[in-house]
Design a protein around this motif. Structure first.
Motif, mmCIF file in Angstrom:
data_model
loop_
_atom_site.group_PDB
_atom_site.id
_atom_site.type_symbol
_atom_site.label_atom_id
_atom_site.label_comp_id
_atom_site.label_asym_id
_atom_site.label_seq_id
_atom_site.Cartn_x
_atom_site.Cartn_y
_atom_site.Cartn_z
ATOM 1 N N ILE A 124 3.768 5.371 3.274
ATOM 2 C CA ILE A 124 4.244 3.990 3.295
ATOM 3 C C ILE A 124 4.046 3.371 4.674
ATOM 4 N N ASN A 142 9.924 2.253 -3.072
ATOM 5 C CA ASN A 142 10.317 1.752 -1.756
ATOM 6 C C ASN A 142 9.460 0.588 -1.263
ATOM 7 N N TRP A 143 8.538 0.125 -2.082
ATOM 8 C CA TRP A 143 7.632 -0.943 -1.654
ATOM 9 C C TRP A 143 8.203 -2.309 -2.015
ATOM 10 N N ASN A 144 8.066 -3.260 -1.122
ATOM 11 C CA ASN A 144 8.479 -4.640 -1.394
ATOM 12 C C ASN A 144 7.326 -5.357 -2.094
ATOM 13 N N THR A 145 7.349 -5.339 -3.419
ATOM 14 C CA THR A 145 6.230 -5.895 -4.190
ATOM 15 C C THR A 145 6.184 -7.417 -4.135
ATOM 16 N N VAL A 197 -2.236 -4.050 -2.394
ATOM 17 C CA VAL A 197 -2.477 -2.608 -2.405
ATOM 18 C C VAL A 197 -2.939 -2.207 -3.805
ATOM 19 N N TYR A 209 5.998 -2.563 -11.945
ATOM 20 C CA TYR A 209 5.840 -2.630 -10.495
ATOM 21 C C TYR A 209 4.535 -3.334 -10.105
ATOM 22 N N LEU A 234 1.244 -5.097 -5.722
ATOM 23 C CA LEU A 234 0.530 -3.875 -6.073
ATOM 24 C C LEU A 234 -0.377 -4.104 -7.271
ATOM 25 N N LEU A 279 6.313 5.612 -3.035
ATOM 26 C CA LEU A 279 5.810 4.302 -2.615
ATOM 27 C C LEU A 279 6.287 3.209 -3.567
ATOM 28 N N ARG A 293 1.617 0.191 5.516
ATOM 29 C CA ARG A 293 2.229 -1.003 6.108
ATOM 30 C C ARG A 293 1.561 -1.374 7.433
#
Length: 389
Positions: free
Chosen positions: A88, A115-118, A99, A153, A123, A112, A92
């Protein structure tokens, strides 16, 4: 220029040329994040059961970095095979606009996703799963619900073919968020080597002891249950074809069983695993390429064979069957696991040798539309779509 981070398991001979293409056409700035170094260092492949590294360049012409994998048993054969704690932070640091994930069913990818800010950086997902072998029951129901949640997601998904498109829709992905990015190989590498490969194949045929006046049925790949090489062996014996030999090229857990069943039979041959530089020759020796798999996600061996103008036979559980195989025009499709149906298909294919050659030319025309350019068009359309939201 938009920046795209691509997260994938390891350098793969089919994807690396696409990444090189993406870097060279200038419409995107890309960086590939690899979670394992298989393919560029000599390591044991679980399916082939032997150590090797690919003999074509996989890391040239595009930006990449390896993410440290701390798994005690690294690989893509199990969930915990990709454990990359710094993934991650490394993605970043690249500060991408989007991504692209090429898989998700590994520990690092789930971490990922969760914990990812989509909302800040969307994504994308490109997959090749299908439901040609449907699973029923409570486990199938639970699995469907789980995968449907995973796909939420992703702002968009790239589908590689018809069966994959239906799979995404089955799991709740809106058609407005689906973009066609077909499975492709380095067509130019195979087509430009066709003439040389044909000459090499004549010599190789002599070395293997196959009669020059015999047509050759080719199976190339891992000798494992999913790919059903024993079905092809049994079908060949049933078909009783005149002046035709069967050639198995590869290695794997079923090798001893295959050779045991072939012992004492005429016109059945084996050749060891062939690295990438020798694959054009491998297809050039064939008059027909067969992939009898029971649950193959796509079957890029068929793309490669068609680049060498080879007719093909595949089972109806091979993901590319609906896209690349046009029955009676460039090949045939049979019911997976039905040895008699495969034997009938072999007999039908060799009933008219002239038509078989014409099937091969049709294969070449069909595969000319499955290119990195087509795959890239779908990718750029998806990126434009999600960044306008």
């Amino acid at each position: 220029m938009k920046k795209l981070a691509i997260v994938t398991s390891h350098p793969i001979q089919y994807y690396a040329p696409w990444f090189r293409y993406l870097a060279n056409i200038g419409c995107l700035s890309i960086k590939v994040f690899y979670l394992w170094d298989f393919g560029v260092k000599q390591q044991v492949d679980e399916g082939f059961g032997q150590a090797f590294q690919w003999d074509i360049p996989l890391l040239n012409g595009y930006e990449y970095e390896f993410v440290t994998n701390v798994s005690p048993n690294p690989g893509t054969h199990h969930f915990w095979g990709l454990q990359n704690p710094s993934l991650i932070s490394q993605v970043r640091a690249y500060n991408p606009d989007a991504v692209l994930l090429m898989s998700y069913n590994y520990a690092s990818i789930y971490r990922l996703l969760w914990n990812w800010n989509t909302h800040n950086i969307p994504l994308l997902f490109r997959g090749d799963s299908h439901r040609l072998l449907p699973i029923k029951g409570i486990k199938a129901f639970v699995r469907r619900q789980f995968i449907t949640q995973i796909y939420r997601y992703f702002a968009a998904c790239l589908y590689v073919g018809k069966a994959n498109y239906e799979y995404f829709q089955y799991h709740g992905v809106s058609k407005n968020n689906l973009f066609f990015s077909p499975h492709a190989i380095d067509n130019d590498r195979f087509s430009t080597q066709a003439r040389t490969a044909k000459q090499q194949a004549i010599t190789w045929k002599q070395e293997l002891g196959i009669r020059q006046d015999h047509a050759v049925i080719l199976f190339a790949g891992k000798f494992e249950e999913t790919k059903r090489p024993i079905d092809l062996l049994q079908a060949f014996l049933q078909a009783k074809l005149d002046n035709v030999s069967l050639l198995f090229v590869g290695a794997g857990i079923l090798e001893d069983d295959l050779k045991s069943q072939a012992a004492g039979q005429e016109n059945i041959y084996f050749a060891p695993f062939q690295n990438q530089s020798l694959m054009p020759r491998t297809y050039a020796i064939a008059d027909l390429v067969v992939l009898p798999s029971y649950g193959e996600t796509w079957g890029l061996v068929i793309n490669e064979a068609m680049c060498l103008a080879r007719p093909v036979i595949v089972s109806n559980h091979v993901g590319c069957s609906q896209d690349l195989v046009h029955p009676g025009k460039n090949g045939l499709i049979f019911s997976a696991g039905d040895v008699s149906a495969l034997a009938d298909s072999l007999q039908a294919a060799f009933s008219d040798r002239k038509s078989l050659q014409q099937w091969g030319e049709t294969s070449r025309r069909i595969i000319s539309k499955y290119t990195y350019m087509e795959a890239t068009q779908g990718l750029t359309q998806a990126i434009d779509h999600i960044l306008k939201k």
